[in-house]
Design a protein around this motif. Structure first.
Motif: not given
Length: 646
Positions: A615-639
Motif C-alpha cells: 500500500s504505502v511501502g516500496n512494493r519490494y515483493v509485489l511481483d514475488e507475492m502477487f502479480y507475477g510470482h509464477d514467472r518471477v520465481a524462475e527469472a530472479l537470481r538471488p539478490g
C-alpha cells in the motif's frame, strides 16, 4: 472651527467590536455542533462543553480562526457570520443524521459527498431538503439584517478620514488573513508528529477513542473529533520493514502457495469468468431480534447458501461503508490494519497512486479483461478515478447501461437490470472476464418505494416499521433477480464463479432494535461462493472478512493462488474476521487481539508487513507475492529485486 461629524467608532473600537462579535458567533457555532451530537440516549452533560471547558474553549478558538479568515477576506463581519452559520446548519444536520443512521459522526472525507446533490437529495428526501434550505436562508438573512442595522447606526466619516482609515483597514485585513491562515495551517496538520495544536488538546485532557468515534467526538467536542480524523499516513512503518525482511516473507509464503497449488489445476483460470457481486444493504433481517416478517424475504438465497460455500461477512460499519468492503475484496487489504482515521481508502489512499495492487491486476496478468458495473453516479467514492488505478478496463454506470429499469416508486436502478448488464458484458467479451458489480436497488431510504411492502410486526416505531416493510420487499426482488441471474449463467456455455455478499446492514434499524441484538449481529451480512460448472459442495464458514473472498473464489475454481493469497489463507484459519473493534477467532467467537494465539499474532504481523509494502511501502515483493510470482520465481537470481510498480 469645523466640527467633527464622524460618528463612527474609532478603528480600534471597531476592531474590538468585530472581534467580540465573531467570538460570540464562534461560541454559537460550537454550541450548535455540540447539540448535533445529542440523541435520545445521550445528554449535553456528557459533551465537551459540560465536562471540559478548556476543550470547549479550544474548539471555539479553532472555529474563531475560520470565521476570522472569512471575515478578513470578505471585509465584512456579519456576512462572514452568515456564511459560517449556513455551513454550521448543514454540518450539524449531516452529523446528527449520520449518528442516527450509522452510529458514527461526520468525518472530514464525508465532505466530498457535499457535491453529490442528486445523492443527497435521495438520502434526505424533499421535506428535509426544503427545511434545510429555509434554515440556511433564515440564518443568512438574520446575519445580513443585523449587519445592515449596525451600519445604519453609524454615519460615514468625511472623505479624507475614510481614505486614511480605508488604507489602514486593508492592511489590517491582510495581516489578519495571514495570521489566521498560518494558524489554520497548523490546525490542518493536526496528525503530524509534534503538532502544537494536537499537543494543546492533549494538555487539556483530550482522550482519543479511535475505536468508538461517537464517544471520541462527544468527549473531545465535534471540532476535536473532526480534527483527529484529518488526513494521516495510511499505515505506520513496521519496525522490521526492509527489503530483506520482505523477501524472507515472500519466500516463506511461496512455499505455502506451492503446497496449496500442488493439488490445483494450473490452467483453471484460462476459461473461467469471475463475478464479484456487492449487493447494497443486503442482509438477512430474520436474524434480527424484534421484527417479524409476514413472508421470508430471502427464500432462494437461503437455499443457495445451504448448497454452497457460505456464511456471514463481518462488515466494517453498521449502515454504511460500501466502498470499504469493495476495497477489501478487490485488494485483499484489511481496513483493520490501516490507521483508524483512514475511513475510506477509495477517497484517501488509492487516488494518490498511478497503480494500486488488486486482484484485477493479478487476473490481468493471466489474460483477463475487467469490467466494473455500478448503476449510479461515477463520482461516488471517486470510483471514476479509483477503478482505473486498480486496473479495471471499463466502468459501466447509470448513464452507460443498456437498460436502467426501476421498480414501482424506487428511484434506484433495479438489481435485475444490473444483472442483465453483467450477463451482456460476459456474452460480448472474448476470453475470461472479471466483473465487479456494485448494486444500488436497496439503498436507503426504503419506505414508500414499493406498492406491496411485506408486512412487519414487532416494531413499535411506525417509521422504522415502514422502512423494514419496504426493505423486505426490496430484498424479495433482489432474491428473485439473483436466482434468475445464476440460472442464466448455469444454462450458458461459459464457466463462471460468483462471489455474492451484502456490504452492511441497512441504516434504518432504531436504537431500540439495535439494543436487542449483539453488536456482531448488527455487523453481519450473508455471502456465498457459487460456480456454474461444478457440483455444489456445501461448506459453512465462520464469520469472515471480505479480504478472504477471492481465496474462496480460487478454491471454487480449483485455481492456483499466489503467495499473497496463501498468506491470507493462513490468516483466515486463525483470524477469519477482523475489524478495528471486532475480532473473530478460529472458534467463530468474538475475541480480542491480545487473546489471540502466538501463531495468530505472528501471521497478522506478516500480513501487516505485506500490506504496508503493497500500500504505502516500496512494493519490494509485489511481483514475488502477487502479480507475477509464477514467472518471477524462475527469472530472479538471488539478490535481485522485482521491478517496482509505483
Amino acid at each position: 472651527m469645523a466640527l467633527d461629524t464622524d460618528r463612527r467608532p474609532h478603528p480600534t473600537r471597531r476592531a474590538l467590536s468585530a472581534a467580540g462579535i465573531t467570538l460570540a458567533g464562534a461560541v454559537a457555532v460550537n454550541l450548535v455542533l455540540e447539540l448535533s451530537q445529542l440523541d435520545r440516549a445521550s445528554t449535553f452533560n456528557g459533551s465537551a462543553f459540560a465536562t471540559s471547558p478548556g476543550l470547549f474553549a479550544l474548539n471555539t478558538a479553532v472555529i474563531w480562526l475560520v470565521v476570522g479568515l472569512i471575515a478578513s477576506v470578505l471585509g465584512r463581519v456579519w456576512p462572514a457570520l452568515g456564511l459560517a452559520g449556513v455551513v454550521t446548519v448543514l454540518l450539524a444536520y449531516a452529523n446528527h443524521e449520520k449518528l442516527r443512521l450509522r452510529l458514527e459522526p461526520l468525518y472530514p472525507n464525508d465532505l466530498a459527498l457535499a457535491l453529490q446533490v442528486k445523492f443527497l437529495g435521495q438520502m434526505v428526501g424533499p421535506g428535509a431538503a426544503v427545511a434545510l434550505t429555509l434554515a440556511a436562508v433564515l440564518v443568512l438573512g438574520l446575519c445580513l439584517g443585523l449587519g445592515r442595522l449596525a451600519r445604519r447606526r453609524s454615519a460615514p466619516p468625511p472623505a479624507g478620514v475614510a481614505a486614511r482609515r480605508g488604507r489602514g483597514l486593508v492592511l489590517g485585513r491582510v495581516a489578519l488573513a495571514l495570521a489566521c491562515a498560518a494558524a489554520l495551517t497548523q490546525v490542518v496538520g493536526f496528525n503530524t508528529p509534534g503538532n502544537p495544536v494536537r499537543n494543546s488538546y492533549e494538555s487539556l485532557g483530550a482522550s482519543w477513542k479511535w475505536w468508538h468515534q461517537k464517544a471520541n467526538y462527544a468527549v473531545n467536542g465535534f471540532v476535536g473529533g473532526f480534527l483527529y480524523n484529518l488526513s494521516v499516513p495510511a499505515m505506520t512503518r513496521p519496525r522490521d520493514y526492509s527489503a530483506a525482511t520482505m523477501h524472507r516473507i515472500a519466500e516463506k509464503y511461496a512455499g505455502v502457495a506451492d503446497a496449496i497449488n500442488r493439488h490445483r489445476d494450473p490452467s483453471a483460470l484460462g476459461d473461467v469468468n469471475i463475478v464479484a457481486v456487492l449487493s447494497e444493504a443486503f442482509s438477512d433481517p430474520t436474524r434480527i431480534e424484534g421484527p417479524e416478517f409476514a413472508r421470508d424475504p430471502l427464500p432462494r438465497t437461503r437455499r443457495l447458501m445451504a448448497a454452497t460455500t457460505s456464511g456471514n461477512m463481518l462488515a466494517q460499519r453498521f449502515g454504511g461503508g460500501t466502498a470499504n468492503m469493495e476495497f477489501e475484496v478487490l485488494t485483499g487489504q484489511s481496513l483493520a490494519l490501516f490507521q483508524p482515521q483512514l475511513n475510506t481508502p477509495f477517497q484517501q489512499l488509492v487516488p494518490e497512486y498511478d497503480t494500486f495492487p488488486s486482484v484485477v491486476g493479478y487476473l490481468e496478468e493471466r489474460g483477463y479483461r475487467s469490467v466494473a458495473v455500478h448503476p449510479y453516479m461515477t463520482s461516488m467514492y471517486k470510483r471514476r478515478e479509483v477503478y482505473p488505478t486498480l486496473g479495471i478496463d471499463e466502468f459501466v454506470h447509470d448513464e452507460t447501461m443498456r437498460e436502467a429499469r426501476t421498480i414501482d416508486d424506487n428511484d434506484f436502478i433495479s438489481d435485475a437490470s444490473a444483472f442483465d448488464e453483467v450477463l451482456r458484458r460476459l456474452e460480448e467479451s472474448r476470453g475470461p472476464t472479471f466483473v465487479n458489480l456494485v448494486t444500488m436497488q436497496n439503498h436507503f431510504p426504503m419506505a414508500g418505494k414499493y406498492d406491496d411492502p411485506i408486512p412487519v410486526t414487532g416494531i413499535r416505531d411506525p417509521g422504522e416499521r415502514a422502512e423494514a416493510a419496504g426493505y423486505a420487499r426490496g430484498l424479495r426482488h433482489s432474491d428473485a433477480a439473483l436466482a434468475d441471474f445464476l440460472d442464466r449463467l448455469e444454462s450458458g456455455d461459459e464457466k463462471t464463479v460468483v462471489v455474492f455478499y451484502g456490504d452492511h446492514q441497512p441504516a434504518f434499524w432504531s436504537p431500540e432494535t439495535r439494543a436487542k441484538n449483539p453488536r456482531r449481529v448488527m455487523r453481519e451480512t450473508p455471502f456465498f461462493v457459487w460456480s456454474s460448472f461444478d457440483a455444489p459442495r456445501p461448506r459453512a464458514l465462520p464469520t469472515t472478512s471480505p479480504v478472504h473472498f477471492m481465496s474462496e473464489v480460487f478454491r471454487q475454481a480449483d485455481a492456483p493462488v499466489p503467495p499473497f493469497y496463501a498468506l491470507l489463507e493462513q490468516v483466515r484459519r486463525e483470524v477469519p474476521a477482523i475489524e478495528h473493534d471486532l475480532v473473530i477467532g478460529p472458534d467463530n467467537k468474538v475475541t480480542t487481539r491480545t487473546a489471540l494465539s502466538a501463531r495468530a499474532r505472528a501471521l497478522l504481523h506478516d500480513y501487516r508487513l505485506v500490506q504496508y509494502d503493497f500500500s504505502v511501502g516500496n512494493r519490494y515483493v509485489l511481483d514475488e507475492m502477487f502479480y507475477g510470482h509464477d514467472r518471477v520465481a524462475e527469472a530472479l537470481r538471488p539478490g535481485e529485486e522485482p521491478a517496482q510498480r509505483r
